[in-house]
Design an enzyme around this catalytic site. Structure first.
Site, PDB file in Angstrom:
ATOM      1  N   ASP A  66       0.132  -1.337  -7.471  1.00  0.00           N
ATOM      2  CA  ASP A  66       0.506  -0.095  -6.818  1.00  0.00           C
ATOM      3  C   ASP A  66       0.634   1.015  -7.856  1.00  0.00           C
ATOM      4  OD1 ASP A  66       1.954   1.752  -4.871  1.00  0.00           O
ATOM      5  OD2 ASP A  66       1.860  -0.077  -3.683  1.00  0.00           O
ATOM      6  N   HIS A 293       5.849   5.185  -4.406  1.00  0.00           N
ATOM      7  CA  HIS A 293       5.127   4.313  -3.483  1.00  0.00           C
ATOM      8  C   HIS A 293       5.372   2.844  -3.797  1.00  0.00           C
ATOM      9  CE1 HIS A 293       1.555   2.628  -1.387  1.00  0.00           C
ATOM     10  NE2 HIS A 293       1.655   3.682  -0.607  1.00  0.00           N
ATOM     11  N   SER A 464       0.627   1.194   4.187  1.00  0.00           N
ATOM     12  CA  SER A 464       1.182   0.784   2.898  1.00  0.00           C
ATOM     13  C   SER A 464       2.527   0.103   3.061  1.00  0.00           C
ATOM     14  CB  SER A 464       1.349   1.996   1.972  1.00  0.00           C
ATOM     15  OG  SER A 464       0.117   2.451   1.503  1.00  0.00           O
TER      16      SER A 464
END
Length: 556
Positions: A66, A293, A464
């Protein structure tokens, strides 16, 4: 898309009617709950753990490929993977794996001087400038090309399609820029009088303007927030940053002929992305850049359970291995391939991949890495993407459909589900979907989990967020039922989905108001993953030695 942005902007500027923000509270951790017991269409996690009482588990490594992870977060620090063979921070590759001081994982977007890639160009822009000297404005007879050149030409045709710009696209960009400038102007007016530079729409409603200018700014900004469907708890700073990134991506494509794509990765890493010979680049800083994220993804999977902090992760006996590959922009295939291989070599049983793009120039390297993971009994979990696209006709990479014509059996693609109380349907309005390409749906709307800096938590959404829900369930299965292979874990997850609402009609992602879609049309299995169903099925499979195809969980 064009009509939506025009209406949003013009109505916001010209209308005089007050538009109120929706303030329906979202249940933190709704994705973990049970529809029958709690009223939310989650994964029935507590019922799963009640079922597992008395069973022993073993620690499982889950790699998170990621944007990086905040390794200091209170809810993540205890569950991080540690490389005990190279934990000295001495600049020496103590375990001789090519990655010195990789105590917590590896950052493929940095150099040994501590510099890191923050942003990156779109893959379409990068490929256009790489292939244009061969093919742009030329009449090409592909039959006369060598096999290698023919492959490049096929890729060029894909690139041409991706970078085709219409007048509508240019007008959309014009509207986006105008909207952005207007919102920034209103922000500055409000900040000057309120002395508050970061605020949510809900907080803005409580602001009492002291001037006509500020009243107008508040009214119009709330109107724009409503029309653009900004979440009530998303700050103006976060939203504007997302809009800037979106505008930059559009400009990269629209102006790519006049402004060649910058190779930010090359500038920092010094690595040739087209050469497989050089592989030992990067650094050990897995927190570099924006780790928002990746930190959120990691928290969904494994935030420490039952510690009274923030939110509980899904799996209770895992170690998170951070691998930084995703910049602000499109990732590079070489980095993805090497990250998968690194994760496999370090003992990961599951690899979460909450990223994707529409072009893959070095797909063969990624394919080889996927096959390598399969040979080592590692499950790959991939987010389907957030373009409301039909993936059966529009590819999203990485993909289990390999160049050699086979389908990787250890690869599961995840779309995003929602809850009726949040978005009015069980299919997220942004999710990609496909009866042949998306395997399962999982909660991905308004998911509350860890975010960087100061031990914070926040709601984010996207496929996600759905992928790590599946990775978390997979980690439970591999932890409590270690006899199961990666392929069997995939089968258990797919065959244990909740299909009670499979044939109900919901609004189609990205469609007009009257367009609809069922869960059965949205994904192969026609259902939403369920941890309770999954552990029941896994227990039946391992305890009775049945074939998973012949076993059905009791509550479907």
């Amino acid at each position: 898309m064009l009509q939506r942005w025009i209406v949003c902007f013009l109505v916001a500027v010209l209308s005089t009617a007050q538009v109120a923000m929706a303030q329906q509270p979202i249940q933190k951790g709704w994705h973990l709950l049970d529809e029958e017991q709690d009223g939310y269409y989650g994964i029935s996690l507590q019922k799963a753990y009640d079922f597992l009482k008395g069973r022993k588990s073993q620690p499982i490594v889950v790699a998170v490929i990621d944007s990086g992870i905040d390794t200091t977060h209170e809810d993540l620090k205890p569950v991080l993977w540690r490389n005990t063979k190279d934990n000295n921070a001495n600049g020496i590759d103590d375990d001789n794996n090519g990655y010195p001081d990789d105590a917590l994982g590896w950052n493929f977007l940095g150099n040994r001087n501590g510099e890191n890639v923050e942003k990156e160009s779109a893959e379409a822009a990068r490929l256009f400038h790489a292939l244009a000297p061969q093919f742009d404005n030329r009449q090409i007879d592909s039959n006369l090309l060598s096999p290698e050149a023919r492959a490049d030409f096929r890729l060029w045709l894909q690139v041409q399609k991706a970078v085709t710009v219409t007048e509508e696209d240019r007008f959309i960009l014009k509207i986006l820029n105008a909207t952005s400038r207007t919102m920034l102007q209103y922000d500055s007016i409000i900040a000057a009088q309120w002395n508050k530079h970061e605020f949510t729409p809900i907080e803005l409603e409580s602001f009492v303007p002291q001037s006509a200018e500020a009243r107008k700014a508040k009214l119009n900004l709330l109107r724009i927030y409503t029309l653009l469907q900004v979440e009530p708890d998303q700050t103006n700073v976060e939203f504007m940053e997302g809009m800037r990134e979106f505008i930059q991506q559009k400009e990269d494509i629209i102006y790519l002929r006049e402004q060649p794509a910058t190779n930010y990765r090359l500038q920092i890493t010094g690595d040739d992305e087209n050469s497989w010979q050089s592989r030992n680049y990067g650094n050990a800083d897995v927190m570099a850049g924006s780790a928002m994220h990746g930190t959120h993804v990691a928290g969904i999977i494994a935030a420490v359970r039952n510690n009274g902090l923030g939110i509980d992760g899904i799996a209770d006996n895992v170690r998170i291995l951070p691998l930084r590959v995703v910049p602000n922009g499109d990732e590079h295939d070489k980095d993805v391939a090497l990250a998968i291989r690194y994760a496999v070599d370090q003992g990961a049983s599951i690899i979460n991949m909450s990223f994707g793009k529409g072009l893959s120039p070095q797909k063969h390297w990624v394919d080889d890495a996927i096959a390598y993971a399969a040979s080592k009994n590692v499950l790959l979990v991939h987010a389907a993407g957030n373009d409301a696209a039909f993936l059966d006709t529009v590819p999203q990479y990485p993909t289990p459909f390999l160049n050699n014509g086979t389908i990787a059996p250890n690869f599961i693609t995840v779309g995003a589900s929602s809850d009726m109380s949040i978005k009015g349907g069980l299919i997220a309005d942004f999710t990609n979907y496909g009866r042949q390409t998306v395997d399962v749906m999982a909660p991905g709307v308004k998911i509350y989990a860890t975010v960087p800096t100061g031990n914070k938590y926040a709601f984010l959404q996207g496929t996600s967020m759905a992928a790590p829900v599946v990775s978390g369930i997979a980690a439970i299965l591999r932890s409590y039922f270690p006899q199961l292979t990666a392929v069997e874990v995939k089968q258990v997850i797919e065959q244990s989905v909740d299909t009670r609402h499979s044939d109900k009609v919901f609004p189609k992602p990205g469609g007009e108001k009257k367009e609809t879609l069922t869960l059965r049309e949205a994904c192969k299995t026609g259902g939403v993953v369920n941890a309770y169903n999954a552990v029941q099925l896994a227990a039946q499979l391992t305890d009775s030695k049945h074939n998973p195809k012949s076993v059905t969980p009791s509550n479907q």
